[in-house]
Motif scaffolding. Sequence first.
Motif, PDB file in Angstrom:
ATOM      1  N   GLU A 153       0.838  -1.211   0.000  1.00 49.27           N
ATOM      2  CA  GLU A 153       0.000   0.000   0.000  1.00 49.27           C
ATOM      3  C   GLU A 153       0.870   1.257   0.000  1.00 49.27           C
ATOM      4  OE1 GLU A 153      -3.297   2.221   2.815  1.00 49.27           O
ATOM      5  OE2 GLU A 153      -2.780   0.134   3.242  1.00 49.27           O
ATOM      6  N   MET A 154       1.948   1.237   0.800  1.00 49.62           N
ATOM      7  CA  MET A 154       2.869   2.379   0.819  1.00 49.62           C
ATOM      8  C   MET A 154       3.552   2.561  -0.533  1.00 49.62           C
ATOM      9  SD  MET A 154       4.720   2.269   4.536  1.00 49.62           S
ATOM     10  CE  MET A 154       5.798   3.627   4.141  1.00 49.62           C
ATOM     11  N   LEU A 155       3.923   1.430  -1.180  1.00 49.52           N
ATOM     12  CA  LEU A 155       4.560   1.514  -2.496  1.00 49.52           C
ATOM     13  C   LEU A 155       3.604   2.111  -3.526  1.00 49.52           C
ATOM     14  CD1 LEU A 155       6.501  -1.872  -2.711  1.00 49.52           C
ATOM     15  CD2 LEU A 155       7.494   0.402  -2.638  1.00 49.52           C
ATOM     16  N   ARG A 156       2.320   1.723  -3.446  1.00 47.47           N
ATOM     17  CA  ARG A 156       1.332   2.264  -4.385  1.00 47.47           C
ATOM     18  C   ARG A 156       1.095   3.753  -4.151  1.00 47.47           C
ATOM     19  NH1 ARG A 156      -1.409  -2.537  -3.447  1.00 47.47           N
ATOM     20  NH2 ARG A 156      -2.698  -1.503  -1.869  1.00 47.47           N
ATOM     21  N   ASN A 157       0.932   4.132  -2.890  1.00 42.84           N
ATOM     22  CA  ASN A 157       0.602   5.527  -2.568  1.00 42.84           C
ATOM     23  C   ASN A 157       1.805   6.461  -2.637  1.00 42.84           C
ATOM     24  OD1 ASN A 157      -2.024   4.723  -2.135  1.00 42.84           O
ATOM     25  ND2 ASN A 157      -1.762   4.488   0.071  1.00 42.84           N
ATOM     26  N   GLY A 158       3.008   5.895  -2.511  1.00 40.85           N
ATOM     27  CA  GLY A 158       4.212   6.732  -2.452  1.00 40.85           C
ATOM     28  C   GLY A 158       4.719   7.204  -3.791  1.00 40.85           C
ATOM     29  N   GLY A 159       4.191   6.646  -4.853  1.00 41.95           N
ATOM     30  CA  GLY A 159       4.605   7.109  -6.181  1.00 41.95           C
ATOM     31  C   GLY A 159       5.862   6.437  -6.697  1.00 41.95           C
ATOM     32  N   LEU A 160       6.419   7.029  -7.723  1.00 43.45           N
ATOM     33  CA  LEU A 160       7.524   6.445  -8.479  1.00 43.45           C
ATOM     34  C   LEU A 160       8.786   6.247  -7.641  1.00 43.45           C
ATOM     35  CD1 LEU A 160       8.488   5.631 -11.368  1.00 43.45           C
ATOM     36  CD2 LEU A 160       9.253   7.995 -11.629  1.00 43.45           C
ATOM     37  N   TYR A 161       9.085   7.175  -6.737  1.00 40.32           N
ATOM     38  CA  TYR A 161      10.361   7.126  -5.999  1.00 40.32           C
ATOM     39  C   TYR A 161      10.355   6.108  -4.860  1.00 40.32           C
ATOM     40  CZ  TYR A 161      11.941  11.130  -8.610  1.00 40.32           C
ATOM     41  OH  TYR A 161      12.344  11.957  -9.631  1.00 40.32           O
ATOM     42  N   MET A 162       9.195   5.538  -4.531  1.00 42.43           N
ATOM     43  CA  MET A 162       9.164   4.527  -3.469  1.00 42.43           C
ATOM     44  C   MET A 162       9.855   3.235  -3.899  1.00 42.43           C
ATOM     45  SD  MET A 162       7.920   5.442  -0.589  1.00 42.43           S
ATOM     46  CE  MET A 162       7.408   3.946   0.203  1.00 42.43           C
ATOM     47  N   TYR A 163       9.802   2.915  -5.193  1.00 46.49           N
ATOM     48  CA  TYR A 163      10.410   1.673  -5.676  1.00 46.49           C
ATOM     49  C   TYR A 163      11.938   1.689  -5.560  1.00 46.49           C
ATOM     50  CZ  TYR A 163       5.724   0.551  -7.236  1.00 46.49           C
ATOM     51  OH  TYR A 163       4.375   0.299  -7.261  1.00 46.49           O
ATOM     52  N   PRO A 164      12.629   2.762  -5.999  1.00 44.20           N
ATOM     53  CA  PRO A 164      14.076   2.772  -5.753  1.00 44.20           C
ATOM     54  C   PRO A 164      14.442   2.831  -4.271  1.00 44.20           C
ATOM     55  CG  PRO A 164      13.407   4.736  -6.990  1.00 44.20           C
ATOM     56  CD  PRO A 164      12.218   3.854  -6.878  1.00 44.20           C
ATOM     57  N   ILE A 165      13.635   3.521  -3.453  1.00 45.97           N
ATOM     58  CA  ILE A 165      13.912   3.544  -2.006  1.00 45.97           C
ATOM     59  C   ILE A 165      13.796   2.133  -1.440  1.00 45.97           C
ATOM     60  CG2 ILE A 165      13.036   4.329   0.244  1.00 45.97           C
ATOM     61  CD1 ILE A 165      12.267   6.963  -1.108  1.00 45.97           C
TER      62      ILE A 165
ATOM     63  N   ALA B  27       4.380  12.903  -1.325  1.00 47.31           N
ATOM     64  CA  ALA B  27       5.494  13.683  -0.777  1.00 47.31           C
ATOM     65  C   ALA B  27       5.857  13.223   0.630  1.00 47.31           C
ATOM     66  CB  ALA B  27       5.134  15.165  -0.766  1.00 47.31           C
ATOM     67  N   LEU B  28       4.843  13.021   1.473  1.00 46.75           N
ATOM     68  CA  LEU B  28       5.113  12.650   2.869  1.00 46.75           C
ATOM     69  C   LEU B  28       5.613  11.216   3.003  1.00 46.75           C
ATOM     70  CD1 LEU B  28       2.120  14.398   4.655  1.00 46.75           C
ATOM     71  CD2 LEU B  28       4.496  15.139   4.546  1.00 46.75           C
ATOM     72  N   LEU B  29       5.039  10.298   2.219  1.00 43.56           N
ATOM     73  CA  LEU B  29       5.468   8.892   2.303  1.00 43.56           C
ATOM     74  C   LEU B  29       6.906   8.709   1.851  1.00 43.56           C
ATOM     75  CD1 LEU B  29       2.335   6.863   1.166  1.00 43.56           C
ATOM     76  CD2 LEU B  29       3.512   6.682   3.342  1.00 43.56           C
ATOM     77  N   THR B  30       7.278   9.371   0.752  1.00 44.16           N
ATOM     78  CA  THR B  30       8.666   9.223   0.290  1.00 44.16           C
ATOM     79  C   THR B  30       9.651   9.871   1.261  1.00 44.16           C
ATOM     80  OG1 THR B  30       8.321  11.165  -1.121  1.00 44.16           O
ATOM     81  CG2 THR B  30       8.175   9.011  -2.175  1.00 44.16           C
ATOM     82  N   THR B  31       9.251  10.989   1.847  1.00 37.50           N
ATOM     83  CA  THR B  31      10.119  11.635   2.849  1.00 37.50           C
ATOM     84  C   THR B  31      10.302  10.721   4.054  1.00 37.50           C
ATOM     85  OG1 THR B  31       9.239  13.780   2.194  1.00 37.50           O
ATOM     86  CG2 THR B  31      10.440  13.695   4.257  1.00 37.50           C
ATOM     87  N   GLN B  32       9.198  10.201   4.554  1.00 41.33           N
ATOM     88  CA  GLN B  32       9.253   9.323   5.729  1.00 41.33           C
ATOM     89  C   GLN B  32      10.093   8.080   5.452  1.00 41.33           C
ATOM     90  OE1 GLN B  32       5.636   7.215   6.621  1.00 41.33           O
ATOM     91  NE2 GLN B  32       6.022   7.267   8.817  1.00 41.33           N
ATOM     92  N   SER B  33       9.853   7.428   4.312  1.00 40.19           N
ATOM     93  CA  SER B  33      10.583   6.201   3.983  1.00 40.19           C
ATOM     94  C   SER B  33      12.067   6.473   3.772  1.00 40.19           C
ATOM     95  CB  SER B  33       9.996   5.560   2.723  1.00 40.19           C
ATOM     96  OG  SER B  33       8.636   5.314   2.887  1.00 40.19           O
ATOM     97  N   GLY B  34      12.378   7.546   3.036  1.00 44.71           N
ATOM     98  CA  GLY B  34      13.781   7.880   2.791  1.00 44.71           C
ATOM     99  C   GLY B  34      14.535   8.189   4.068  1.00 44.71           C
ATOM    100  N   LEU B  35      13.898   8.961   4.963  1.00 48.29           N
ATOM    101  CA  LEU B  35      14.549   9.297   6.239  1.00 48.29           C
ATOM    102  C   LEU B  35      14.716   8.069   7.118  1.00 48.29           C
ATOM    103  CD1 LEU B  35      12.925  12.713   7.181  1.00 48.29           C
ATOM    104  CD2 LEU B  35      15.309  12.282   6.605  1.00 48.29           C
TER     105      LEU B  35
END
Length: 198
Positions: free
Chosen positions: A9-21, A145-153
Amino acid sequence: MWILDKVFEMLRNGGLYMYPIFTVSIVMFALLAHSLCVYWSLNQSFSRGRKGGGGAPDSGLNALLAQYCASRCTVPELNLRLGEELGKNFLARLGVEGKSIMLCGSIAMLLGLLGTVSGMINSFEAIQLFGVGNTKSFASGISEALLTTQSGLLVGVIGVVAGQGVKRLHKKLQMRVFRYIERIEKKSDVQCGVCYVA
């Protein structure tokens, strides 16, 4: 099973940059697991050597000892320097993995930042196209924006802390290898092939 659903669900909602993260985090955790396995294996090998059983043949400790014995000369100072160099080479992979783990953490943080920028751009594009009335499109951009920030951090902080920990373990093992070589060199009655561990 609900954890996997949450991740997808996070991968779907986080957009394109969630997959490389996600990919970077998998690589980082694999490197961390390998580093801990190497450290545990070498630690076990030193413990067996202290008890008098010598290093395990697959641990590399006996190979280090054989290489040292084949290359040593009659000058003790040169032998100690040889031991230091062999010890550095012996533990080089563990040191490189600590840096690689920290690099993965840094990459994850930068990807999270890129995801933040991308999500905010999508949000403003939704406002530009549909106005403020279409909250669904605006919310999906903010969510990205928030999901990718949270996951990256999250991945980045774990990577930096774990990388520092692996580097500390590397230093600790390096000192043990140096003491191992010194102990062999300083005991004049030691024959090569017998393990003495500090």
